[in-house]
Scaffold this active site. Structure first.
Site, PDB file in Angstrom:
ATOM      1  N   GLU A  46       0.910  -1.076   0.164  1.00 46.08           N
ATOM      2  CA  GLU A  46      -0.199  -0.010  -0.032  1.00 46.08           C
ATOM      3  C   GLU A  46       0.879   1.156   0.103  1.00 46.08           C
ATOM      4  OE1 GLU A  46      -3.979   1.456   2.636  1.00 46.08           O
ATOM      5  OE2 GLU A  46      -2.572  -0.052   3.499  1.00 46.08           O
ATOM      6  N   LYS A 115      -9.229   2.737  -2.344  1.00 44.54           N
ATOM      7  CA  LYS A 115      -9.596   2.004  -1.155  1.00 44.54           C
ATOM      8  C   LYS A 115     -10.785   2.530  -0.594  1.00 44.54           C
ATOM      9  CE  LYS A 115      -7.313   0.938   3.282  1.00 44.54           C
ATOM     10  NZ  LYS A 115      -5.984   1.221   4.194  1.00 44.54           N
ATOM     11  N   CYS A 171      -5.674  -3.373   1.859  1.00 44.60           N
ATOM     12  CA  CYS A 171      -5.221  -3.473   3.341  1.00 44.60           C
ATOM     13  C   CYS A 171      -6.766  -3.635   4.252  1.00 44.60           C
ATOM     14  CB  CYS A 171      -4.474  -2.132   4.027  1.00 44.60           C
ATOM     15  SG  CYS A 171      -3.878  -2.826   5.489  1.00 44.60           S
ATOM     16  N   THR A 468     -16.339 -54.008   2.768  1.00 49.96           N
ATOM     17  CA  THR A 468     -14.925 -53.725   3.017  1.00 49.96           C
ATOM     18  C   THR A 468     -14.131 -52.962   2.013  1.00 49.96           C
ATOM     19  OG1 THR A 468     -14.153 -55.928   2.121  1.00 49.96           O
ATOM     20  CG2 THR A 468     -14.776 -55.786   4.466  1.00 49.96           C
ATOM     21  N   THR A 480     -15.112 -57.607  -7.789  1.00 49.70           N
ATOM     22  CA  THR A 480     -15.820 -58.518  -8.498  1.00 49.70           C
ATOM     23  C   THR A 480     -17.523 -57.800  -8.585  1.00 49.70           C
ATOM     24  OG1 THR A 480     -14.263 -60.237  -7.990  1.00 49.70           O
ATOM     25  CG2 THR A 480     -16.891 -60.687  -8.832  1.00 49.70           C
TER      26      THR A 480
END
Length: 638
Positions: A46, A115, A171, A468, A480
């Site tokens: 700034e 700003k 800022c 699982t 599978t």
């Protein structure tokens, strides 16, 4: 190729208060360094042209004119340098003075941002010198700078390169309840920059870091923060020169504070990643453009960002697994709690007498069993309500068989052993398959026989069959269909293979020694479905990663493909950076091709998976995070 990356830098510089001529030379030096590192956007603090602490000197004509000359010189200096530079300086308009950020690109000032929120409390007196830019914008009371040929506004966003749009705040704008960057992000800015002069005192650095990190997360953006250095006036305050670069909640880079030399902090922000997250999670509308400079930016004033070498980009090789030990422990504790809570709720809801789980002695079934025991603890029920079934087959080794039995004994679950050999032999005879042919039929016969036993035992005893299989197996289709693919509730279905190991290790670390010793041996066992006979030494012959590739690579591909939709080329480049020295490009590309093909052709399995608790940001549930046609072509992706 730039891979969606955009290189940015935050600079904290040596300066002399109220000496724009000196300060511009330091900024030019920073520009040279940034250009050398192929930075595309350089952000300075700034009021970097004048210094933030000039106080009543801001009112003087000499300082204002010197600042204008310095800006002109810096603009000339950027010609043909392919870098955008943002500097801070006052802007004088009629009877008002504004604290502004000047965006400079290829020889000219293309935008001036005012700003909005002026700090005017405790040590700050900004309203003594400056007016707020609130309300200045192209849709309201705009100011057009005839000197620079651009608008002066409080909320402009600028597309400075293809796919890169920046928004600017100064800022205090970040410290208020509703920062301007929120609206900038909603208007399309994917990188927010902040020119700051935040003084230092105890605990402020951590607070500032959290602000930057959290705002980048809320905005799903990059955030580049450049703070005033120790060379500001020390009459009452000391500044530290804080520089921070964040991306979607993560700090990518942070510079050294309290340095008396120039600090230039550099990082590569992944704008493609940010845009992908926005497409999935929020509605962002590109609706705010600067008419004075936008058309020119599309032509003469647009940065070339055709290449990026990822030099300033850290790529995590294990995105599912925190590298920090304490964070990893916390992550495992949280996931284990989610898994157990989900299972406990389901058991309670269906009025089950307990759980059935198939125990192989491998990592996935071990984790599922541990989750079952934790769920029983939550329900105030004994572990004997868990029916653990081990089903030795043609590929079962002594090591996994013994670990399965010893673990069930140690945890106090009800144990049942059912060999599948005779049943599988009979079934292969029935379907006229030669058992000497060790093909997919041979393997899947065993997987489906085990699943049938588990379902039937669950029915017989009024229990819930707990699945699982893990997330990585679902992604690769390494299960599978209607075999281990199916259950009544899948506690591991959103846990990737690389994390399963650490979850088991987490439980081992908090278990009694007898249980922990078994778990550590399970952790040392190679990953395998054990559907093919052991080798001549009785060891596991069928190792999953020999067939489909390293799970750490596949989990890396999975995370980045599903969450961000990256191309094959980008996945390859990121993996090469992440696994530098571990895998070469040929190896990475080989397994990446395998991953993409298997991911596409296996969607039909994921389209009908059982319910399961989501534990992380990547899940493949067809009812939740991932909806995909089962017959989509993979040609465009490989």
């Amino acid at each position: 190729m730039n891979y969606g990356m955009f290189r940015v830098a935050a600079a904290s510089l040596k300066l002399k208060v109220a000496d724009p001529d000196y300060n511009k030379k330091e900024i030019m030096s920073a520009i040279d360094k940034a250009v050398e590192e192929e930075v595309r956007l350089l952000v300075t603090p700034e009021l970097s042209i004048t210094g933030y602490t000039c106080a009543d000197l801001f009112f003087t004509k000499a300082l204002q004119q010197a600042a204008e000359r310095a800006i002109d010189d810096i603009a000339d200096y950027t010609k043909d340098k392919n870098i955008a530079v943002i500097v801070g300086a006052p802007y004088r308009y009629k009877n008002k003075l504004y604290n502004c950020a000047y965006t400079i690109l290829n020889g000219r000032v293309i935008n001036i941002t005012t700003k909005i929120n002026l700090a005017n409390y405790n040590e700050f007196y900004e309203k003594r010198w400056f007016d707020s830019g609130a309300g200045l914008g192209i849709d309201t009371d705009s100011i057009y700078s005839y000197k620079y040929g651009c608008w002066v506004s409080c909320n402009e966003i600028i597309e400075i390169s293809d796919g890169v749009t920046i928004g600017i705040e100064l800022c205090e704008d970040l410290w208020v309840p509703n920062p301007p960057s929120a609206n900038m992000a909603l208007s399309g800015a994917n990188i927010i920059v902040n020119l700051s002069a935040s003084d230092e005192y105890v605990s402020k650095a951590e607070y500032r870091r959290d602000l930057v990190s959290n705002q980048s997360a809320r905005c799903i953006s990059g955030y580049v923060y450049a703070g005033a250095s120790v060379h500001e006036s020390t009459t009452d305050l000391v500044f530290s020169g804080a520089t921070l670069i964040a991306e979607n909640g993560a700090i990518l880079a942070e510079g050294k504070r309290f340095s008396r030399e120039n600090v230039i902090t550099i990082a590569d922000i992944d704008c493609e990643k940010l845009d992908a997250l926005r497409q999935k999670n929020m509605s962002f509308e590109n609706s705010h453009k600067c008419p004075s400079c936008y058309d020119q930016l599309m032509d003469d004033f647009k940065l070339d960002n055709d290449s990026n070498d990822l030099k300033y980009r850290f790529v995590d090789p294990h995105p599912f697994v925190p590298a920090n030990d304490e964070k990893r422990r916390e992550r495992c504790e949280e996931i284990f709690s989610i898994q157990a809570a989900g299972l406990a709720k389901r058991l309670e809801h269906v009025g089950s007498s307990g759980a059935v789980v198939g125990i192989s002695g491998g990592l996935d079934s071990t984790l599922a069993l541990l989750v079952c025991t934790e769920a029983m603890k939550l329900l105030g029920r004994p572990n004997s309500d868990i029916l653990g079934i081990t089903m030795p087959g043609f590929g079962t080794t002594d090591r996994t068989y013994n670990n399965a039995l010893e673990l069930m004994k140690s945890l106090g679950v009800t144990i049942k052993e059912i060999s599948i050999k005779d049943a599988c032999t009979q079934h292969m005879n029935d379907i006229e398959h030669n058992p000497d042919i060790k093909d997919i039929t041979y393997e899947n016969t065993q997987a489906r026989e085990r699943t049938q036993i588990l379902f039937d035992m669950a029915n017989k005893h009024g229990k819930l069959l707990v699945g699982t299989g893990d997330l990585s197996e679902l992604a690769m289709g390494w299960c599978t269909y209607n075999g281990d693919h199916m259950s009544m509730y899948g506690v591991n279905a959103s846990v990737p293979k690389t994390l399963v190991r650490y979850l088991v290790e987490y439980v081992a670390n908090i278990s009694e020694k007898s249980t922990a010793d078994i778990l550590y041996d399970v952790l040392d066992t190679p990953v395998s479905p054990e559907l093919l006979p052991p080798d001549e030494n009785g060891e596991i012959a069928q190792k999953t990663e020999d067939n489909i590739g390293p799970y750490e690579l596949h989990d890396f591909f999975l995370y980045n493909f599903v969450r961000f939709g990256f191309t094959k080329e980008k996945l390859s480049a990121l993996a090469l950076k992440a696994f530098d020295g571990a895998y070469d490009k040929e190896t990475i590309d080989k397994w990446l091709g395998v991953f993409l093909k298997r991911f596409f052709i296996s969607q039909f399995k994921r389209s009908c998976i059982p319910d399961a608790p989501k534990v992380g940001s990547v899940s493949l549930s067809p009812r939740g995070d991932w909806r995909m046609p089962s017959d989509a072509s993979f040609n465009a992706f490989i």
